[in-house]
Design a protein around this motif. Structure first.
Motif, PDB file in Angstrom:
ATOM      1  N   ILE A 149      39.646  41.889  41.757  1.00 51.76           N
ATOM      2  CA  ILE A 149      40.296  40.899  41.504  1.00 51.76           C
ATOM      3  C   ILE A 149      41.447  40.679  40.278  1.00 51.76           C
ATOM      4  CG2 ILE A 149      38.466  39.492  42.425  1.00 51.76           C
ATOM      5  CD1 ILE A 149      37.707  38.630  39.639  1.00 51.76           C
TER       6      ILE A 149
ATOM      7  N   ALA B 296      44.882  29.240  42.325  1.00 48.90           N
ATOM      8  CA  ALA B 296      44.932  30.594  42.618  1.00 48.90           C
ATOM      9  C   ALA B 296      44.879  31.308  41.386  1.00 48.90           C
ATOM     10  CB  ALA B 296      45.880  30.855  43.251  1.00 48.90           C
TER      11      ALA B 296
ATOM     12  N   ARG C 244      41.126  33.411  41.661  1.00 49.44           N
ATOM     13  CA  ARG C 244      40.989  34.760  42.395  1.00 49.44           C
ATOM     14  C   ARG C 244      39.524  35.221  42.431  1.00 49.44           C
ATOM     15  NH1 ARG C 244      45.424  37.685  42.517  1.00 49.44           N
ATOM     16  NH2 ARG C 244      44.132  39.543  42.335  1.00 49.44           N
TER      17      ARG C 244
ATOM     18  N   ASN D  63      47.799  25.773  45.753  1.00 50.84           N
ATOM     19  CA  ASN D  63      48.016  26.013  44.429  1.00 50.84           C
ATOM     20  C   ASN D  63      49.562  25.425  44.204  1.00 50.84           C
ATOM     21  OD1 ASN D  63      47.008  27.372  41.976  1.00 50.84           O
ATOM     22  ND2 ASN D  63      49.099  28.536  42.158  1.00 50.84           N
TER      23      ASN D  63
ATOM     24  N   ARG E  27      52.157  32.176  44.138  1.00 53.07           N
ATOM     25  CA  ARG E  27      50.686  32.585  43.555  1.00 53.07           C
ATOM     26  C   ARG E  27      49.628  32.430  44.881  1.00 53.07           C
ATOM     27  NH1 ARG E  27      48.778  31.063  37.543  1.00 53.07           N
ATOM     28  NH2 ARG E  27      47.482  32.917  37.494  1.00 53.07           N
TER      29      ARG E  27
ATOM     30  N   LEU F 264      47.593  35.852  46.517  1.00 48.52           N
ATOM     31  CA  LEU F 264      45.969  35.727  46.591  1.00 48.52           C
ATOM     32  C   LEU F 264      45.701  35.878  47.920  1.00 48.52           C
ATOM     33  CD1 LEU F 264      43.592  35.702  45.267  1.00 48.52           C
ATOM     34  CD2 LEU F 264      43.603  33.278  45.163  1.00 48.52           C
TER      35      LEU F 264
ATOM     36  N   GLU G 142      46.219  39.462  49.136  1.00 47.02           N
ATOM     37  CA  GLU G 142      45.229  40.366  48.587  1.00 47.02           C
ATOM     38  C   GLU G 142      43.689  40.076  49.208  1.00 47.02           C
ATOM     39  OE1 GLU G 142      45.460  40.510  44.328  1.00 47.02           O
ATOM     40  OE2 GLU G 142      47.476  39.632  44.456  1.00 47.02           O
ATOM     41  N   VAL G 143      43.440  38.957  49.238  1.00 49.38           N
ATOM     42  CA  VAL G 143      42.067  38.562  49.867  1.00 49.38           C
ATOM     43  C   VAL G 143      42.032  39.333  51.370  1.00 49.38           C
ATOM     44  CG1 VAL G 143      40.534  37.024  50.943  1.00 49.38           C
ATOM     45  CG2 VAL G 143      41.481  36.773  48.422  1.00 49.38           C
TER      46      VAL G 143
END
Length: 188
Positions: free
Chosen positions: A2, A47, A52, A70, A75, A79, A82-83
């Motif tokens: 994270i 976010a 995160r 967000n 952002r 996020l 990435e998740v």
């Protein structure tokens, strides 16, 4: 994963090990209240740092879908991407459509922003839209009953208090530090 650490322990050999206990603390707090996030359609506001941690933890716990809103859309998109990379089986998106549609479709709503800490804070959305089938969670500890949680309770929703996350972090921190369980600090 994270990108942040909030607890650091020094090992006997002098090395340091760090972890972030926000996400697991959040899930453990929900579990103490008997709330299971598996297969739920989650609408997450925020976010930032705690957001995160919560997003990655929700994905790891098997939510059906995670929608992130967000103020800064970039952002939220970053996020979500990435998740997805970490949990490709989880359906994750950043939303910029009408908040009303997101709220109606969610069966679990979590606020990971600071909105609700201040008396003058704007509402995240029109809270009269909340429905009894929804679970509503806020990670804010003070006030314990944020405007979001008050409205959710009044609407007949199951609610999860922010202090549950913090309380659940104590054993995680204790384990990381290699000490006996820390007593819960009073939440003021």
């Amino acid at each position: 994963m994270i990108g942040s650490v909030n607890t650091v322990a020094r090992r006997p050999d002098g090395s340091l090990v760090g972890d972030n206990v926000d996400g697991q603390g959040y899930l453990d707090g929900l579990a103490k209240d008997g709330i299971d996030v598996r297969s739920r359609r989650v609408l997450q506001f925020g976010a930032g740092g705690a957001g995160r941690a919560v997003a990655f933890s929700l994905a790891s716990a098997g939510v059906g879908e995670l929608v992130i809103r967000n103020r800064n859309m970039g952002r939220a998109v970053a996020l979500a991407q990435e998740v997805i990379r970490a949990y490709p089986e989880c359906v994750v998106s950043a939303s910029d459509r009408g908040v009303e549609e997101d709220v109606r479709e969610a069966n679990f709503i979590v606020n990971t922003t600071s909105q609700g800490m201040g008396v003058e804070d704007k509402l995240l959305f029109d809270y009269s839209m909340l429905a009894p089938h929804q679970i509503v969670s806020d990670i804010i500890m003070v006030p314990e009953m944020t405007p979001l949680l008050k409205a959710a309770k009044d609407a007949g929703c199951v609610i999860a208090l922010g202090k549950r996350m913090t309380e659940a972090q104590y054993p995680l921190v204790s384990t990381l530090l290699g000490i006996d369980a820390l007593p819960p600090a009073p939440c003021h």
